[in-house]
Scaffold this active site. Sequence first.
Site: not given
Length: 368
Positions: A60, A63, A114
């Site tokens: 993640s 992101k 997230s």
Amino acid sequence: MPHAVCRILCFFFAIGILTSSITCQAKAPETSAEAYILMDADSGRVLLAQNETQEKSIASTTKIMTAVVALEHCCLSDVVTVKKSHLKEGSSMYIAEGESLTMEELLYGLLLPSGNDAAECIADYCGDGKDHFVTWMNEKASELGMTHSSFANPSGLDESGHYSCALDMAHLAAYAMKNPTFARIAGTKTVTAGTRTMGNHNKLLGSFEGCIGLKTGYTSDAGRTLVTCAERDGLRLIAVTLHDSRDWDDHIALYEYGFAEYHRHCPVKRGEKYAAVAVRGGEATGVGAIAAQSFAYPISEEESISVRTELPKTVHAPVQKGQKLGELILLLDNREIGRVDLISNCAVAAIKEKKTGITEKFLNILMK
């Protein structure tokens, strides 16, 4: 004092000096990461690294790029309606099909809890389809010189062709933190948007002095990934660890080393005069050469920066205020680390030619 005793005392004195000089330098921390980097965010100087260009899954922390691309293509006030296709597995901000949220709310859901659902929603809306958005992600990576990176989705879920490295992620993080909106969102501990309260997964925000962001990540393939940013006394550092079971402790250790061993040094200040340059054919005989901008760089106590001036001895009038005259070249251990333009601190007009006393009308008569 006997010579033998004197020699022994001298030996132990020398050992003591050597030991004290060694202990003055902190030992670089050992980490559990398969790859890591500690980098100065402003200059890009790498302070510590291991396997920093090794291509790995990044989970993640992807992101960060998703948020950067969204901020550069969409408005915070844009209203987005959630589709069923946006509701992905894994970490979530728990949005529902048919719900409408602003882009700003989705970015909080992307960077704090997230949310994979937020990532899909953002990509689909901003890129007029996820595939187009992913193309933008890869174009941005190329623009930033991320030569060991490839993006296949906006969330960071394990997928073939989706990877990066510690060095690339550090450069991406440094770029992202220059955006005040990104920095504000990534540095928020908790936020309430409508009826939804979201907390940031980045534990260092509340536990480590100076931490101001960034992003956590985990998948079965990537393991624990972490990108953080911390700042003390004007020195802003980025830490990245990939596949690291002790990431929180390792980031703290990396920062403690970095802030103990390095300080932000500013050898060049904007507007400071470094030399004078003669002017030919001007109403003034010279101009001052001043630095067009400041220059700062992280150095240790044992290091020093030297400055070399490259300027012509003379320039011809007219000279404009702010006109480039030459450069300052900054060196660390005889290695160039930067350049700063030297510009004129004032304008100098050219001397007008003196009149000969013969009028233009009289010259015209003579020419007939």
